[in-house]
Design an enzyme around this catalytic site. Structure first.
Site, short mmCIF file in Angstrom:
data_model
loop_
_atom_site.label_atom_id
_atom_site.label_comp_id
_atom_site.label_asym_id
_atom_site.label_seq_id
_atom_site.Cartn_x
_atom_site.Cartn_y
_atom_site.Cartn_z
N CYS A 180 0.81 -1.42 -0.08
CA CYS A 180 0.17 0.24 0.43
C CYS A 180 1.22 1.67 -0.43
O CYS A 180 0.43 2.63 -0.44
CB CYS A 180 -0.70 -0.31 1.26
SG CYS A 180 -2.52 -1.17 1.05
N HIS B 273 -3.69 7.06 1.04
CA HIS B 273 -3.98 5.88 0.62
C HIS B 273 -4.95 5.79 0.83
O HIS B 273 -5.79 5.42 2.24
CB HIS B 273 -3.39 4.29 1.31
CG HIS B 273 -3.31 3.56 0.66
ND1 HIS B 273 -4.22 2.77 -0.06
CD2 HIS B 273 -3.67 2.34 1.62
CE1 HIS B 273 -3.90 1.61 -0.38
NE2 HIS B 273 -4.11 1.12 0.67
N ASN C 41 -10.31 -1.09 -2.82
CA ASN C 41 -8.55 -0.23 -2.22
C ASN C 41 -7.73 -0.87 -3.28
O ASN C 41 -7.50 -2.35 -3.42
CB ASN C 41 -8.81 -1.23 -0.72
CG ASN C 41 -6.96 -1.21 -0.48
OD1 ASN C 41 -5.70 -0.96 -1.17
ND2 ASN C 41 -6.94 -1.26 0.83
C1 LIG Z 1 -11.48 -5.85 7.49
C2 LIG Z 1 -12.33 -4.89 8.89
C3 LIG Z 1 -13.72 -4.08 7.69
C4 LIG Z 1 -13.30 -5.75 8.67
O1 LIG Z 1 -13.92 -4.98 9.51
P1 LIG Z 1 -14.32 -5.32 11.74
O2 LIG Z 1 -14.92 -4.61 12.10
O3 LIG Z 1 -13.32 -5.46 12.23
O4 LIG Z 1 -15.05 -6.76 11.25
P2 LIG Z 1 -14.03 -7.84 12.12
O5 LIG Z 1 -12.99 -8.58 10.85
O6 LIG Z 1 -13.83 -8.17 13.41
O7 LIG Z 1 -15.05 -9.17 11.73
C5 LIG Z 1 -16.40 -8.67 12.18
C6 LIG Z 1 -17.10 -10.17 11.58
O8 LIG Z 1 -17.85 -9.99 10.08
C7 LIG Z 1 -17.19 -10.83 9.17
N1 LIG Z 1 -17.33 -10.26 7.89
C8 LIG Z 1 -15.88 -10.17 7.64
N2 LIG Z 1 -15.59 -9.87 6.43
C9 LIG Z 1 -17.52 -9.53 6.16
C10 LIG Z 1 -17.85 -9.69 4.96
N3 LIG Z 1 -16.99 -9.06 3.70
N4 LIG Z 1 -19.03 -9.62 4.73
C11 LIG Z 1 -19.95 -9.79 5.77
N5 LIG Z 1 -19.50 -9.76 7.03
C12 LIG Z 1 -17.54 -10.14 7.14
C13 LIG Z 1 -16.36 -12.04 10.28
O9 LIG Z 1 -16.42 -13.28 10.40
C14 LIG Z 1 -17.26 -11.25 11.81
O10 LIG Z 1 -17.49 -11.98 11.60
P3 LIG Z 1 -17.88 -12.94 13.33
O11 LIG Z 1 -18.29 -11.44 14.19
O12 LIG Z 1 -19.38 -13.93 13.94
O13 LIG Z 1 -16.98 -13.89 13.49
C15 LIG Z 1 -11.73 -4.06 9.09
O14 LIG Z 1 -10.69 -4.55 10.39
C16 LIG Z 1 -10.56 -3.10 8.55
O15 LIG Z 1 -11.05 -2.28 7.35
N6 LIG Z 1 -9.19 -3.65 8.95
C17 LIG Z 1 -8.31 -2.89 8.01
C18 LIG Z 1 -7.92 -3.08 6.40
C19 LIG Z 1 -7.47 -2.32 5.16
O16 LIG Z 1 -7.26 -0.79 5.55
N7 LIG Z 1 -6.51 -3.20 4.97
C20 LIG Z 1 -6.11 -2.63 3.80
C21 LIG Z 1 -4.54 -2.39 4.56
S1 LIG Z 1 -3.50 -0.99 3.96
#
Ligand SMILES: CC(C)(COP(=O)(O)OP(=O)(O)OC[C@H]1O[C@@H](n2cnc3c(N)ncnc32)[C@H](O)[C@@H]1OP(=O)(O)O)[C@@H](O)C(=O)NCCC(=O)NCCS
Length: 349
Positions: free
Chosen positions: A114, A276, A306
């Site tokens: 990234c 980003h 992204n």
């Molecule tokens: C990835 C991201 C959106 C996930 O959101 P979150 O609120 O942290 O969610 P979690 O990973 O804790 O998961 C919460 C629940 O959603 C579910 N889930 C994950 N992806 C899902 C999707 N695409 N659709 C539906 N549910 C989803 C998980 O399985 C979990 O279910 P559970 O509670 O039954 O176990 C968030 O963590 C994020 O944006 N992180 C930064 C990632 C990023 O920027 N990456 C690029 C870096 S440059």
């Protein structure tokens, strides 16, 4: 010392739009979940076989070179940032050199995910300032759609990423009030496995107690890429989303403030912050922490997802095309991602 300037900028977004609802065909997710957690409404995917990371980079580069008033033969160095290269090796830089019929110039590939474009920009900036090269092409391009896990297992990652490319041409500026003021690069490998694609690779489970690759009975020569890795779905990217989020919201503001402080400037001096496009929630958090107005931060993740190394040059190209930045405006580019690596660049447009 004279400064490096962005003399031309271009972007390329593949035609095919994939909405959040389109993803329901492959996995258990919802438009509501994706928008609420990431802000993403849709992304674009490259044509399966007609478009590659390099061909998209070529499209963006051709526009940037033309806007700089140059031809591909005028370019004297290529820096190509991507995490989704056409080949494991050689890199996309040489493929672009061939495709654009450039001279036998140097081609450097940057693997900083990234923050890849900002690392590439910083390297190009040094080469321009020292007089080593006159016209450097810096490209960020990604074809994520080819390598994601589209089953429900991979949904936390696959809904986030999209394809696209951006490019700039760097030159020495002749104007006083223009150019890159400073760049700032950082890394912390302590969390290397938190956002990573492990296989194929040579790690042989050396770095973790957790088994990242299964070789089964594979002999030497069959371990780099084994049948077991494929069978056990170990050939996709992995991400601990919450851990990435927590670190990103600390490091983004830190590296933005580092750039401003280095130049004795303040957030109020910023015409635009282009973060980003990792996640809209991260950008909003950073905006709040730095007390920036809505018109001081640019986001387009809603349309493209992204696009990793391509996200900053795509966003910068869009704001320039829309007339949102003018000569002399202070712009901060910042990125955070896998590695972890993070970076910023402060420039006068
Ligand atoms: C990835 C991201 C959106 C996930 O959101 P979150 O609120 O942290 O969610 P979690 O990973 O804790 O998961 C919460 C629940 O959603 C579910 N889930 C994950 N992806 C899902 C999707 N695409 N659709 C539906 N549910 C989803 C998980 O399985 C979990 O279910 P559970 O509670 O039954 O176990 C968030 O963590 C994020 O944006 N992180 C930064 C990632 C990023 O920027 N990456 C690029 C870096 S440059």
């Amino acid at each position: 010392m004279q400064k490096t300037n962005i003399a031309g900028i271009g972007m390329y977004i593949p035609e095919h739009v994939v909405t959040n609802n389109d993803l329901l065909k492959y996995m258990d997710t919802s438009d509501e979940w994706i928008q609420e957690r990431t802000g993403i409404q849709q992304r674009h995917y490259a044509h399966r076989t007609d478009e590659t990371t390099t061909t998209m980079g070529v499209e963006a580069a051709a526009i940037a070179i033309e806007r700089a008033g140059l031809t591909p033969q005028d370019i004297d160095f290529i820096i190509f940032a991507t995490l989704s290269p056409d080949y494991y090796f050689p890199g996309c830089g040489v493929l672009l050199q061939r495709a654009m019929k450039m001279k036998e110039i140097g081609a450097l590939d940057v693997r900083n995910q990234c923050s890849g474009f900002l690392y590439a920009l910083s390297v190009g900036d040094q080469f321009i300032k020292t007089g080593m090269y006159k016209n450097i092409l810096v490209v960020g391009s990604e074809k994520h759609s080819f390598g994601l896990d589209f089953s429900t297992r991979g949904r936390n990652i696959s809904v986030i990423f999209g394809d696209g490319a951006g490019a700039v041409v760097l030159q020495l500026t002749t104007k006083d009030n223009q150019g890159i003021l400073s760049t700032h690069l950082h890394s912390d490998g302590e969390s290397a496995e938190i956002l990573a694609m492990f296989n194929p690779g040579t790690h042989a489970n050396h770095w973790t107690t957790e088994k990242l690759a299964d070789f089964d009975e594979a002999e030497i020569g069959q371990m780099f890429f084994s049948h077991a890795m494929v069978d056990k779905a170990q050939v996709f990217p992995n991400m601990d989303g919450p851990a990435v989020f927590k670190k990103a919201v600390v490091k983004f503001p830190e590296v933005i403030m580092e750039a401003l402080q280095k130049n004795n400037l303040q957030t109020s001096d910023l015409r635009l912050l282009i973060p980003h496009q990792a996640n809209l929630r991260i950008a909003q958090f950073v905006q709040q922490k730095l007390k920036l107005r809505d018109d001081q931060v640019y986001n387009n993740i809603q349309k493209y997802g992204n696009t990793t190394a391509a996200s900053v040059p795509i966003a910068l190209c869009e704001v320039w095309e829309a007339g949102k930045i003018k000569d002399g405006d202070l712009v901060c580019l910042a990125a955070f991602g896998s590695g972890f690596t993070w970076a910023s660049a402060l420039l006068k447009w």
